[in-house]
Write a protein that holds these residues in place. Structure first.
Motif, PDB file in Angstrom:
ATOM      1  N   ALA A 102      -5.623  -0.095  -9.866  1.00 49.84           N
ATOM      2  CA  ALA A 102      -5.075   0.035  -8.514  1.00 49.84           C
ATOM      3  C   ALA A 102      -3.617  -0.418  -8.488  1.00 49.84           C
ATOM      4  CB  ALA A 102      -5.906  -0.777  -7.525  1.00 49.84           C
TER       5      ALA A 102
ATOM      6  N   LEU B 222      -5.647   0.833  -2.376  1.00 55.43           N
ATOM      7  CA  LEU B 222      -4.903   0.275  -3.507  1.00 55.43           C
ATOM      8  C   LEU B 222      -4.394  -1.144  -3.286  1.00 55.43           C
ATOM      9  CD1 LEU B 222      -2.768   3.394  -4.520  1.00 55.43           C
ATOM     10  CD2 LEU B 222      -5.000   2.676  -5.413  1.00 55.43           C
TER      11      LEU B 222
ATOM     12  N   PRO C  68      -8.364  -3.935  -3.251  1.00 51.19           N
ATOM     13  CA  PRO C  68      -7.782  -2.966  -4.182  1.00 51.19           C
ATOM     14  C   PRO C  68      -8.841  -2.373  -5.106  1.00 51.19           C
ATOM     15  CG  PRO C  68      -6.385  -4.906  -4.024  1.00 51.19           C
ATOM     16  CD  PRO C  68      -7.646  -5.230  -3.278  1.00 51.19           C
ATOM     17  N   GLY C  69      -8.848  -1.052  -5.199  1.00 47.94           N
ATOM     18  CA  GLY C  69      -9.800  -0.361  -6.058  1.00 47.94           C
ATOM     19  C   GLY C  69     -11.069   0.079  -5.369  1.00 47.94           C
TER      20      GLY C  69
END
Length: 237
Positions: A45, A162, A227-228
């Motif tokens: 990310a 992200l 994130p991710g």
């Protein structure tokens, strides 16, 4: 001559709630959306965040990721007040295809559609900077991306998150469970005048429609993500 093709609703997910999957599909069936944690690693990310910055700096207009004062309309490519970047074929940049093709992203959609033979439609990437004063203020735009006259499960949208996204950040708002009364809603408002839209695959909810949903007990929820994380949501209702 206009040729139309009647496409049946997709049957790969049971939305009657009679099936327990033991994975994100249970959330999708119940709430109309789901958050898949860690679909992409935090390291990956962060890599894609860097690629976003590379892309914006690559226009040579003056944007510098290390200088917040360069977050200005004249120093950036065209990005609307909702953070959507539609132009420059940005959706076909290699890093954007890289995100689409991440194994953890593909696996989710392969599970939903029960096939590895997938089609993808991608109209924009999102580049949202906080506290911007140089562009039109953002306002909510409650909508669905499916023709009300073609109900049922036909598509799932998704976004790959992200950066940390919490209560105080902008992001996706949903009405959990409202997909279950989509047919009833559109029957109730079928004669209501609609705002201009270039395709019937977009439907904008009016104040009257939102009040009706509120009386039914549906409340907005801001979807938070790390994130991710991959957020998926039904386009109907």
């Amino acid at each position: 001559m206009i040729v139309t093709h009647e496409i049946p609703a997709i049957q790969t997910v049971d939305f009657t709630a009679n099936t327990t999957y033991g994975d994100f599909r249970d959330d999708l069936v119940r709430d109309g959306y789901a958050v898949i944690k860690g679909a992409v690693s935090k390291e990956k990310a962060a890599h894609y965040v860097d690629r976003y910055h590379d892309y914006l700096e690559g226009f040579g207009l003056g944007y510098d990721r290390n200088d917040p004062s360069t977050v200005k309309e004249e120093l950036l490519p065209v990005i609307n007040e909702k953070g959507m970047l539609f132009h420059y074929s940005a959706i076909h940049e290699d890093f954007v295809w890289g995100m689409r093709a991440e194994p953890g992203v593909l696996k989710v959609f392969e599970t939903i559609y029960d096939t590895e033979d997938l089609l993808v439609s991608f109209d924009a990437i999102n580049v949202s900077f906080p506290n911007r004063k140089d562009i039109t203020p953002n306002v909510p735009w409650p909508h669905q991306d499916q023709d009300p006259e073609r109900p049922g499960f036909r598509c799932v949208q998704g976004l790959l998150n992200l950066l940390p996204n919490g209560d105080d950040d902008g992001g996706l708002l949903v009405l959990p469970g409202a997909h279950n009364i989509s047919v009833e809603f559109h029957e109730q408002f079928k004669d209501e005048e609609q705002l201009y839209r270039w395709t019937n695959e977009t439907y904008f909810f009016t104040d009257a429609g939102m009040k009706w949903l509120d009386t039914k007990g549906f409340k907005w929820v801001k979807v938070n993500a790390d994130p991710g994380d991959l957020i998926i949501f039904l386009v109907e209702g």
